[in-house]
Structure formats: structure tokens, C-alpha cells
Scaffold this motif. Structure first.
Motif, short mmCIF file in Angstrom:
data_model
loop_
_atom_site.label_atom_id
_atom_site.label_comp_id
_atom_site.label_asym_id
_atom_site.label_seq_id
_atom_site.Cartn_x
_atom_site.Cartn_y
_atom_site.Cartn_z
N ALA A 158 39.11 36.29 50.17
CA ALA A 158 39.79 36.16 48.88
C ALA A 158 40.92 37.18 48.80
CB ALA A 158 38.79 36.32 47.73
N ASP A 159 41.88 37.03 49.68
CA ASP A 159 42.96 38.01 49.81
C ASP A 159 44.26 37.48 49.23
OD1 ASP A 159 43.53 36.07 51.66
OD2 ASP A 159 43.79 37.43 53.36
N ALA A 160 45.36 38.14 49.57
CA ALA A 160 46.67 37.71 49.06
C ALA A 160 46.98 36.28 49.51
CB ALA A 160 47.75 38.68 49.54
N ALA A 199 45.28 33.75 47.44
CA ALA A 199 45.87 33.63 46.10
C ALA A 199 47.18 32.86 46.14
CB ALA A 199 46.07 35.02 45.50
N LEU A 247 47.62 29.19 44.47
CA LEU A 247 48.52 28.95 43.34
C LEU A 247 49.63 27.98 43.73
CD1 LEU A 247 49.20 29.56 40.43
CD2 LEU A 247 50.43 31.59 41.18
N VAL A 249 38.74 34.81 40.98
CA VAL A 249 40.20 34.84 41.14
C VAL A 249 40.80 33.52 40.64
CG1 VAL A 249 42.08 34.86 42.84
CG2 VAL A 249 40.18 36.49 43.06
N GLU A 260 40.75 33.11 36.87
CA GLU A 260 41.86 33.86 36.26
C GLU A 260 43.18 33.09 36.37
OE1 GLU A 260 42.81 35.95 34.14
OE2 GLU A 260 43.01 37.95 35.05
N MET A 261 43.46 32.55 37.55
CA MET A 261 44.71 31.80 37.72
C MET A 261 44.71 30.56 36.83
SD MET A 261 45.79 32.09 41.75
CE MET A 261 44.28 31.64 42.60
N PRO A 319 43.96 39.11 30.32
CA PRO A 319 43.35 38.76 31.61
C PRO A 319 41.85 38.97 31.67
CG PRO A 319 44.69 40.75 31.82
CD PRO A 319 44.87 40.26 30.41
N LEU A 327 40.57 39.31 34.97
CA LEU A 327 40.44 40.02 36.24
C LEU A 327 41.60 40.97 36.50
CD1 LEU A 327 39.29 40.33 39.15
CD2 LEU A 327 40.64 38.29 39.76
N SER A 328 42.80 40.55 36.14
CA SER A 328 43.99 41.32 36.49
C SER A 328 43.97 42.67 35.80
CB SER A 328 45.25 40.56 36.07
OG SER A 328 45.28 39.29 36.67
N ALA A 383 41.48 43.45 43.41
CA ALA A 383 41.07 42.33 42.56
C ALA A 383 39.79 41.68 43.08
CB ALA A 383 42.21 41.30 42.47
N THR A 384 39.65 41.58 44.40
CA THR A 384 38.48 40.92 44.96
C THR A 384 37.21 41.72 44.66
OG1 THR A 384 39.91 40.04 46.69
CG2 THR A 384 37.54 39.94 47.10
N ARG A 416 36.79 43.79 42.13
CA ARG A 416 36.51 43.66 40.70
C ARG A 416 35.90 42.29 40.39
NH1 ARG A 416 41.84 45.63 40.48
NH2 ARG A 416 42.60 43.74 39.47
#
Lengths: 473, 473
Positions: free
Chosen positions: A317-319, A322, A326, A360, A363-364, A413, A415-416, A432-433, A435
Motif C-alpha cells: 500500500a505504497d505511493a 495510491a 486514483l 487508503v 479515504e480516497m 480526512p 487518514l491524511s 499513511a500505511t 496509520r
């Protein structure tokens, strides 16, 4: 919000000629004698197992399918509407593995239940689906009963039924009748997702399930799953016409089984990484494909499932997870998708349901749902009084206009983090991951099952137990 | 690709009434006697330091600014066009800190030079800007000379000049004349980015810099930097009209200094996290704001800078950094931005330039640049021959159509991985951020400076040395 249409009329005409030609000249294979008989009886050309369609007749089938419909939940407040300007979201479906922090392992029934609980918790998800992971610790023949029981009892949202065998589809209908207190009277109370066996083929099991759902007037979401370069040509337009031809052929089957059966046209268009041979998700081609698919589906006037969701090939669950996610979901919003599977938890090209990625994604999804709510623009929204109060070079933090609405004026938010570095560092400096790991554990701890009458639950369990015994599990 | 317009004509009219009223009734403060004299001479109402504008006159100023123009690079192949359907990207600008892996530290001149080298390396970036980080190890008064030398010599792309003082702006003009071999003859060879001192004020230093750039016919990018709830009302429409009023007042100043001076209308609209009091980036409000800002700017007919870029409040190059970043940049593409700063490296609400995030952003930018290239849809693109070859239930991996184009048919990532879990794990199981660390180090190792005539370099260095001595550094 308006749709983002990118295809010109000329392009639409090229694509329409394309799918018409595939339907009429290449045809679609149906590995099921009963289906072939129905098509033959409807006047279509059938040779061996290939059906070559009259495109005009297929469009008549499209016209006979409802343009939109309600999908009931046992809690009437959770009933959703499929079609029009409505969007319905489910978490990821089908992964045999789960990821929890750094641990990746085979999914179990306990994971399935946890993912149902999280799906119930977050209002952003309209349904748990019916296969939020494969519970590998339950017998293959009867695990659909366990999964049905879980979505029926741990959530009060609409759910997806089994399509794995004809018997499983029939069990879905029976258990749905039990949950809703009797046979349906034309209402849509469950949906099934079937894939074409692309290119240009439906296999026996999928056809059997489609026929059971359609005969019962329950919704079928027909989704060609196309990895361009493997199951379809290495071309977005070429894959779009194949997707349309395959989905329409499936739709036609539901309509010859039962005119007016509810159906959703699905798309699931991604590419094959030609270097690794692996599927790739979240890239530019699938984003384009989504925008085009939505525009084409709207022209046909049936609800449309986007093969959107937060898709990614990433292993964690990295960049990458995300941005690829998205970059699939935002186009699905722009294209006006009506149903979006895989909206929470998808990882590793769909092999993994990841708990942290689930958060994640929630949140998105929350962000996008707010983002695609049209702004109210009127005199009051201009806050002219605040300008009169603040003037030149001041600040609005203490203005009456701000104080009146500071709790609700901006997105809050889940999570953010906006914490400054020192504060963030002093709280452990967690990304973020990390959290997200805390958030899903808290959500599970706080979960309370929705009320369900004890007699109903007993009846469902009794049915499942009886069928398990029949199946020898 | 078409623009994604979300404002109705009614909404546009409300917003237009809003900014006109701010310009005429609230007015804009200019802390500069010379500027006030120019506005007075142009017939505008000036009381104390407040200018109250005739909106019609402001629109005449807008009409006198060029609707698009070339921005020259010393390497003519790097010259870019600002306006119309063109998009120009720079890396992040202004951060006092850098992040490299787990290390966060004050930025130095060595970092500045590295970020210039990376900006030169990646074709996705059209300019290094001029302030890719604050080199804290150089004297405040003269560091603009070091930075100018670096962008002029380490890259051959168009660059941004200094606006920090009037003297620094003049140094920019002189060093640009040296680099281009003489005074400019009407060409635009450097740009400066100025911020309003929001709300509704321009401070002395910004005005001085604007006047130097405009007098020399060089581009000014005028950007109100609005954190809603602090520098503007807690309302997107209220902030949009303020942004427009402020930017137009700045544009008017450039035009009274020199009719026809090139100017870019900027927007930079985000929100204040009302819980932490910190700025928040990448949320739904700024995405909305971008879509509206673009539509409003297009109506005015001048080039538009989106306060897009890959903005985030995140402290590390994690999932939050990616989704907040993409949720700002994708709307900037949809809104048709002409200039986008902060397109690589931005972290921690702009306080940090992060090397790993730089690479994450380059990957996202590459994806979007491909995504926003219109599809060619014609008969050949349908790949009908491949369908004839493959038929029903086969696969396209070996089809002639696929073999002819497998190298180029899909996006090839720089950073993203599609490797299966076992292979990924065997190679170290590194997430996208860790892999990005390897990529930027390799890019720096492979960097070669663009050729520059030795005499020219000596002349630039001599000028900088002389000015450093004058400034006592």
C-alpha cells in the motif's frame, strides 16, 4: 457533475461499426446448448457453438432491459439505485490472499468476515459484494454458503451472490428469498457478476449462472475482463469494440431468458505489461478506456459498471498503489460509472485484499465523493460580508463567516495528516500505511452487527447446514 | 483532449459579478507610490494606498496582454509556448528543506544543483524554475546570483528569475542578457512568479519585481496564494472571486507599466485544516477550485497557471503524498492549465523538496502526459484482422498485430512495478519510495551538463562575482 466525454461523433461511429461487425461476422461462442437453442429460437444465426448476431436485434434486447432499477437491501435505508446518475461502490472482490501490515498470507473465512465488517462500517461502500476474499480454509464446494451467510448477517447492505456453479446460483436465490421473507415479486434483491471468457466466448458455468439470475429477475453484471494484448488486441479502440460486443452478447442472453431482466454492462480494460507478461493496472490506457467505455455505455442507455475501483499492480500500500488506484477511480467518476467494484482493498493486480489499502481507498473514495458534489454558487457563497469585515492584508480565521462554518466548511480526512513535521515526528513519524493499520483495527473493534431477527438467522443457518451436508462438506 | 468545464453560465455570471464588485468596491492595496501614480494616471480611483478599479478598464488591460507567447530557452529546442493548449511544467519551488530517504535537513546549494540536474534530465519538466529549493548555506543577499548561475549553466531549458528584491530582479535581467548574447528585442527569455499578499494587497517588494519584469517585457506569473479560511473566505466561490480580483489587479499593473507585457494569471487555492490550523493540500476543495479557475481563466483569454502540481501535506513520499498529489495534478490537466509549478518533489505542504517524491511525481507526470494524448480511433485501430486471426477463446499475445507493436503499444513505467510477489520479494521487496531512491541516484550519476560556451560562462561568473562583492558577500 457533468460527464467528461472525450469521443467525437466520428469516433463513436467508428467504434459502433466495430462492435456491430464483431457481433455479426466473428460472432460469440456460447458453450451451452440451452443458450444456443434460445438464440436460435430468437432468429440468430447459430453454427456449432458460435452465435452470429443481428446487431439491430441486439439493440432491441438492450432496449428491453431496464435503464435503471433499485437494488434492495434488507435494511431499506441501504437500498441503492443502479443507473442514471447514481454510483454504487463495493470493496475488492476475489483475492485469494490478504495482506496485513508486512504479512501476506492465504485468505481465510475470518478475513472474509472482517472485510464484511469493514464494508458495513464505512458508508462510502454501498455493498460488501459477495467475495471480498476467497476463504481458503472452507471447502470449495460449499464455501459460497458461508460467504452468503456472512454478507447477509454481518451487513445490512445489498449483496452479490454466487455465480461459481448453477447450484451456487440457486442457493443464492433460496437464501435471498429466506432473508427477504419470501419469493421476490419483481424486486431486485441480489446481483451476480459474470465474466466473459474473452475473447468472444462465454463458458458453461457463467452461462448457467446468468440464466439462473436472469430467470429470477435478479441483476447480472456482465463484465468482459480484458487485458489488452492478451485477451483483446493491443489497442484501446480494438479492445473497446470487443468489450462492447461481448457485453452485449451477454446482455442478449439475459433478455432471451427473460425480457426485462435487470442487467449492467461491465467494462474491465487494462493492459499486459509486455516486459513482464504480467497484468498492469492504473496506467494511461485503462484511464482512457474508462472514459470511452462510459461514453459508449451511456449511448446504449443501460447501467454501466466501470472496471475502475482503486486498481494497482503494486505489491504494498505504497505511493504506486495510491497513484495507480486514483488514476483508475477518478476516470470512473468522470465517466459517470454506475457501479464500481474493487473500491477498497485491492492490491497486487487483484491477488491480495490488503487491510491498510482498504483504509487508503476509503479515504480516497470519501474525497472523490465530496469532490464530485457540485458546488453551490450563489450570492451568499461569495462571502462578500467577510471581505467587508477583513479588508486588505488581514486574515479570515477570525471572521464571522469563518467562525460560523469552520467545523464543516472543508473536507475532514480519515487518514491524511496535515501535522507539521515536529508534531508528526513526536507522534511516531508513521506514514499513511502505518496509520491505516491503526484505523482498520479500531474500526473492527468498534463494529456492531446490524440487527437481524433470530428466527431468520436460524433459518438461513439451517438452509446452509442442509446444503453443506448434501454437498458432502 | 477537451477541457472539463463544470460551471454553468449562471454560475459564471455570479462569479463575474463577484470579482467585479471586489475590484470596484473593496479595491486592492498597492504598497508602492509609483504603482499608485500609474493607476491614478490611468484614471483609477486611488485613496491612500487602495486602488478601486473600473472593471471594464481592467478587462481592457486583459485584452492588451498577449493571449499566448513563446518563452525562449538558450537551447532553441527547449523553447516552450505559454498559452493555448500548451502545458509547461516545473519542479517544486521554494522549499527550505530537503528530504532524502529518511533524512530531512536544511537545503543547500548542492541540493539546488542536484535538483537542477534532475530537472534537466527528465523531459517531462520544461523548466527547472529558479528556486527548486532555498540554498540555506549561501548568503541571503546574494544567493539569487548562485541560483541564476545554476539554472543557466546546469540546464538549457527556460528558467525563472529572482523576484526577492528589485536588485535581484535587475540582476536577473542582466544575467539573462548575457546568456542570450545581448538585450532582448521583444522576446520573452525569463519569467518571474509573484504572489499577492492576500487578501487584496500587493507588498512593495513584489510590486518592484513586477515592474522590473514588465518594463523589460519579461513574463510575470501573478499568483494569489490562497489558503481558504485564512487568506480568503472559507468558501470556494468566495475564494475564486478573490483570486480573480487579485490576479487581475496585478495584471493591470503590468499593463500600465508596459502595454502588451506578457503575463500569466495564476491560481493557488487550497484550504486550512481547521483542526490543526495547518494548510491542507490535495483535497476536494482545491480540485474543485482548479476546475473552476481554469474555466474562468479561459474566458479571460490569457495563459493560466494552475496551483496544481503534485501538492500534498504528507510528511513522506507515501500513499497520501501520491493520492493528494495526483488529486491536484489530474484536475489541472482536466482544466487545461498552461503552466504548472511544483510538478516534481513537493512534500510537507511545500516546506520540503524530496528526492524520492521527485521521481514518484515524474512517473505520475509521464502517465498523465500519455493519458491526455487523444486516442487515434479509425478502422486500423480496431485491429479487426487480429480478431479474425484469434477467433473465440484464444489469446492475442502471439497475434501478428500484437507482435508488430508490443514494444510501444502501452505505457512503460519508470518506477511502477508489475512484478509478481515472488519475484518482487526476491529482489528485496522494496516499495515505490525505496525504488525511487535508486532511480534518482542513477539519474544524477548519468547526468551530463548541456554544452555552454566557455566565454559565456566566464562572463556570467564574472558578473555574479562583481555583484557579490557589491553586496558584501
Amino acid at each position: 457533475m457533468p460527464r467528461y466525454d472525450i469521443l467525437s461523433e466520428d469516433a463513436m461511429a467508428v467504434l459502433e461499426r466495430g462492435w456491430r461487425r464483431l457481433l455479426s461476422d466473428i460472432g460469440v461462442e456460447f458453450l451451452h446448448e440451452g443458450a444456443l437453442d434460445l438464440f436460435r429460437a430468437a432468429g440468430q444465426r447459430v453454427e456449432d457453438s458460435i452465435v452470429r448476431f443481428d446487431p439491430e436485434w441486439v439493440l432491441e434486447c438492450v432496449a428491453s432491459a431496464p435503464s435503471e432499477f433499485d437494488l434492495l437491501a434488507r435494511n431499506p435505508e441501504r437500498t441503492v439505485h443502479l443507473g442514471g446518475r447514481h454510483m454504487v461502490f463495493s470493496p475488492t472482490q476475489g483475492p485469494p490472499f490478504v495482506r496485513e501490515g508486512e504479512e501476506r498470507r492465504e485468505a481465510t473465512m475470518a478475513d472474509f468476515e472482517n472485510l464484511c465488517r469493514l464494508s458495513q462500517t464505512y458508508d462510502q461502500l454501498d455493498t460488501p459484494g459477495g467475495l471480498c476474499c476467497e476463504p481458503g480454509d472452507r471447502p470449495l464446494d460449499s464455501r459460497h454458503l458461508d460467504m452468503l451467510l456472512a454478507v447477509q448477517t454481518l451487513t445490512d447492505k445489498p449483496y452479490m451472490g454466487a455465480v461459481i456453479t448453477e447450484g451456487a446460483a440457486r442457493d443464492t436465490m433460496r437464501m435471498t428469498d429466506i432473508l427477504f421473507g419470501g419469493p421476490n415479486d419483481g424486486a431486485v434483491r441480489v446481483f451476480g457478476v459474470v465474466n466473459a471468457n474473452s475473447p468472444m466466448r462465454y463458458d458453461t458455468r457463467m452461462i448457467e449462472a446468468m440464466m439462473v439470475y436472469a430467470a429470477a429477475g435478479q441483476a447480472v453484471i456482465i463484465t468482459p475482463f480484458l487485458l489488452m494484448g492478451a485477451m483483446s488486441p493491443a489497442s484501446v479502440p480494438g479492445s473497446l469494440v470487443q468489450q462492447t460486443a461481448e457485453a452485449l452478447a451477454g446482455l442478449a442472453l439475459t433478455q432471451v431468458v427473460r425480457r426485462g431482466a435487470p442487467v449492467v454492462l461491465g467494462s474491465f480494460l487494462s493492459h499486459t505489461d509486455m516486459q513482464s507478461g504480467s497484468p498492469g493496472f492504473g496506467g494511461p490506457e485503462s484511464a482512457m478506456g474508462l472514459l470511452c467505455s462510459g461514453q459508449m455505455a451511456r449511448r446504449l442507455g443501460v447501467p454501466w459498471r466501470a472496471g475502475g475501483g482503486f486498481l494497482t499492480s503494486s505489491q504494498t500500500a505504497d505511493a504506486q498503489a495510491a497513484y495507480e488506484g486514483l488514476n483508475t477511480m477518478l476516470p470512473a467518476f468522470l465517466a459517470g460509472a454506475n457501479f464500481i467494484e474493487h473500491s477498497a482493498g485491492w492490491l497486487e493486480s487483484g491477488l491480495v485484499a490488503c487491510y491498510e489499502k482498504f483504509i487508503v481507498d476509503i479515504e480516497m473514495l470519501r474525497m472523490l465523493q465530496e469532490e464530485f458534489t457540485p458546488l453551490q454558487i450563489d450570492e451568499a457563497s461569495l462571502a462578500y460580508g467577510a471581505h467587508q469585515e477583513v479588508g486588505h492584508g488581514g486574515h479570515f480565521l477570525g471572521a464571522a463567516h469563518t467562525l460560523e462554518r469552520f467545523r464543516t466548511c472543508f473536507y475532514r480526512p480519515l487518514l491524511s495528516s496535515t501535522e507539521n513535521f515536529e508534531r508528526w515526528k513526536s507522534k511516531g513519524g508513521r506514514d499513511a500505511t502505518e496509520r491505516a493499520g491503526e484505523i482498520w483495527r479500531e474500526a473492527l473493534a468498534a463494529y456492531e452487527p446490524p440487527p437481524l431477527e433470530a428466527g431468520l438467522r436460524a433459518e438461513l443457518e439451517e438452509y446452509a447446514a442442509g446444503r453443506r451436508a448434501e454437498l458432502g462438506d
